[in-house]
Design a protein around this motif. Structure first.
Motif, short mmCIF file in Angstrom:
data_model
loop_
_atom_site.label_atom_id
_atom_site.label_comp_id
_atom_site.label_asym_id
_atom_site.label_seq_id
_atom_site.Cartn_x
_atom_site.Cartn_y
_atom_site.Cartn_z
N ARG A 166 -14.41 10.86 -12.35
CA ARG A 166 -13.32 10.20 -13.06
C ARG A 166 -12.22 9.86 -12.08
O ARG A 166 -12.14 10.43 -10.98
CB ARG A 166 -12.76 11.11 -14.16
N VAL A 167 -11.39 8.92 -12.47
CA VAL A 167 -10.24 8.54 -11.65
C VAL A 167 -9.15 9.58 -11.83
O VAL A 167 -8.63 9.77 -12.93
CB VAL A 167 -9.72 7.15 -12.03
N GLU A 168 -8.80 10.28 -10.76
CA GLU A 168 -7.72 11.26 -10.83
C GLU A 168 -6.39 10.65 -10.40
O GLU A 168 -5.34 10.98 -10.96
CB GLU A 168 -8.03 12.48 -9.96
N ARG A 169 -6.42 9.78 -9.40
CA ARG A 169 -5.21 9.08 -8.95
C ARG A 169 -5.59 7.66 -8.57
O ARG A 169 -6.63 7.42 -7.97
CB ARG A 169 -4.61 9.78 -7.72
N ARG A 170 -4.72 6.72 -8.91
CA ARG A 170 -4.95 5.33 -8.55
C ARG A 170 -3.69 4.75 -7.92
O ARG A 170 -2.60 4.85 -8.50
CB ARG A 170 -5.34 4.51 -9.78
N GLU A 171 -3.84 4.18 -6.75
CA GLU A 171 -2.76 3.46 -6.09
C GLU A 171 -3.23 2.04 -5.80
O GLU A 171 -4.40 1.71 -6.05
CB GLU A 171 -2.33 4.18 -4.81
N THR A 172 -2.36 1.21 -5.27
CA THR A 172 -2.71 -0.19 -5.05
C THR A 172 -3.94 -0.35 -4.17
O THR A 172 -4.83 -1.15 -4.45
CB THR A 172 -1.53 -0.94 -4.40
N ASP A 173 -4.01 0.44 -3.09
CA ASP A 173 -5.10 0.27 -2.13
C ASP A 173 -5.99 1.50 -1.99
O ASP A 173 -6.84 1.55 -1.10
CB ASP A 173 -4.54 -0.12 -0.76
N ARG A 174 -5.82 2.50 -2.85
CA ARG A 174 -6.65 3.70 -2.79
C ARG A 174 -6.85 4.28 -4.18
O ARG A 174 -5.95 4.22 -5.03
CB ARG A 174 -6.01 4.76 -1.88
#
Length: 279
Positions: free
Chosen positions: A112-120
C-alpha cells in the motif's frame, strides 16, 4: 547486498520466490497505520563492504528507516540495476519494475502507499499494522527517466505471515514459547539443485552450518564427521527448545554436531567446514 542465494555454502538454502502471487494485486488500498513514517523520502545511501544491520540501514536510505521490525533489518539496498529504458509511467509500474529486475525474496503483492510526494512514493507491506517490507520508488532519477526503485528494505522472513513463508520455501523454526525465531538465529532448508544438493538438508545456527546428507552427495572433506541417521543422544546434549514441524534441535557444548530428534529417532547432522563451494 542481496547476494545470499548462491552456490557457496555461505548461502545454500533454496527459497522458492519466483513469480507474482497468483490473483493478488501488487498495490492495495490497505489501512493506514496509526503512526505512518514521517521522515524524509529522499535519503542519501551509502554502500559498505559488510553485511551488518548498520551497513544495511545505510544502504537502504528511506526504505530502511521506514521499517518497523521486531528484530534487526534483514536486507537493504539503494539505487542500482536499471537504466534509462526501464522506467515506468506510474509509481506502481516503478514498484513492479523493482520485482522484475531484482527478484527479491519478499511478497510481491499486498503493498500500500504509505507516503506520496511529487517525485517519490513509499510502498509498504504491513503485518499487524507494522511495516515489514518497504520500497521507495522515485521519478526521473539521474540518467533514468520515468518511475523506478530507489531504495528497498525488509525485516527478517520470520516476521512475514506464516502462510506466505510456508508457501515460499522458508523453514521458520520456533522457540520454547512457540514464537517464530529469526532466520539469522536458526534456519534450515534443502540445498541448491544447481549443485545437485537438493537431497541434502542444511541447518544454520549463527555462523555454524550443519548438514543432513544420507545419500552422501557432499564431496569428501566438506563434513567434519560422517552423517549418522541413527545416532544415540549424547549424555551431555541439551534441548535448545528450537522446533520445526516434528524436529527438535539438541546440542552438546562443543556444537560439533546438531542432534535432530524426530518421532523416528535421533540423527546427528555434522558440522560443515567453512568457505567451501560446489563445483
Amino acid at each position: 547486498m542481496r547476494g545470499r542465494l548462491t552456490a557457496v555454502l555461505g548461502a545454500v538454502l533454496v527459497m522458492v520466490v519466483g513469480g507474482c502471487d497468483a490473483g493478488d494485486d501488487v498495490v492495495v488500498d490497505g489501512t493506514a497505520p496509526s503512526v505512518p513514517y514521517g521522515g524524509p523520502l529522499n535519503v542519501p545511501t551509502k554502500e559498505l563492504d559488510e553485511y551488518t544491520p548498520q551497513a544495511l540501514r545505510l544502504a537502504s536510505g528511506a526504505a530502511g528507516r521506514a521499517l518497523e521490525c521486531a528484530g534487526e533489518i534483514y536486507l537493504g539496498n539503494g539505487p542500482d540495476g536499471w537504466n534509462r529504458d526501464d522506467g515506468g509511467d506510474s509509481p506502481e509500474e516503478g514498484l513492479k519494475l523493482y520485482f522484475h529486475l531484482f527478484d527479491p525474496g519478499d511478497p510481491r503483492s499486498g503493498y500500500r502507499v504509505e507516503r506520496r510526494e511529487t517525485d517519490r512514493v513509499l510502498y509498504s507491506y504491513d503485518v499487524d499494522g507494522r511495516t515489514k517490507v518497504a520500497v521507495v520508488v522515485a521519478k526521473d532519477q539521474q540518467g533514468r527517466p520515468g518511475w523506478g526503485p530507489e531504495s528497498s528494505a525488509s525485516c527478517d522472513p520470520s516476521e512475514l505471515p506464516a502462510d506466505w513463508t510456508d508457501s515460499h520455501g522458508y523453514e521458520i523454526w520456533t522457540d520454547r514459547a512457540g514464537e517464530r525465531v529469526p532466520t539469522t538465529e536458526v534456519s534450515s532448508g534443502p540445498g541448491d539443485d544447481h549443485c545437485d544438493w537438493d537431497e541434502v538438508h542444511f541447518l544454520d545456527l549463527g555462523e555454524r552450518r550443519y548438514a543432513r546428507d544420507p545419500e552422501g552427495l557432499l564431496e569428501s572433506g566438506m563434513l567434519t564427521a560422517p552423517y549418522d541417521g541413527s545416532a544415540g543422544m549424547p549424555a551431555g546434549a541439551h534441548d535448545t527448545g528450537y522446533r520445526y514441524e516434528d524436529r527438535q534441535l539438541w546440542l552438546t557444548d562443543d556444537r560439533r554436531a546438531a542432534y535432530v530428534r524426530t518421532a523416528d529417532g535421533v540423527e546427528a547432522w555434522p558440522l560443515l567446514r567453512e568457505h567451501l563451494a560446489c563445483k
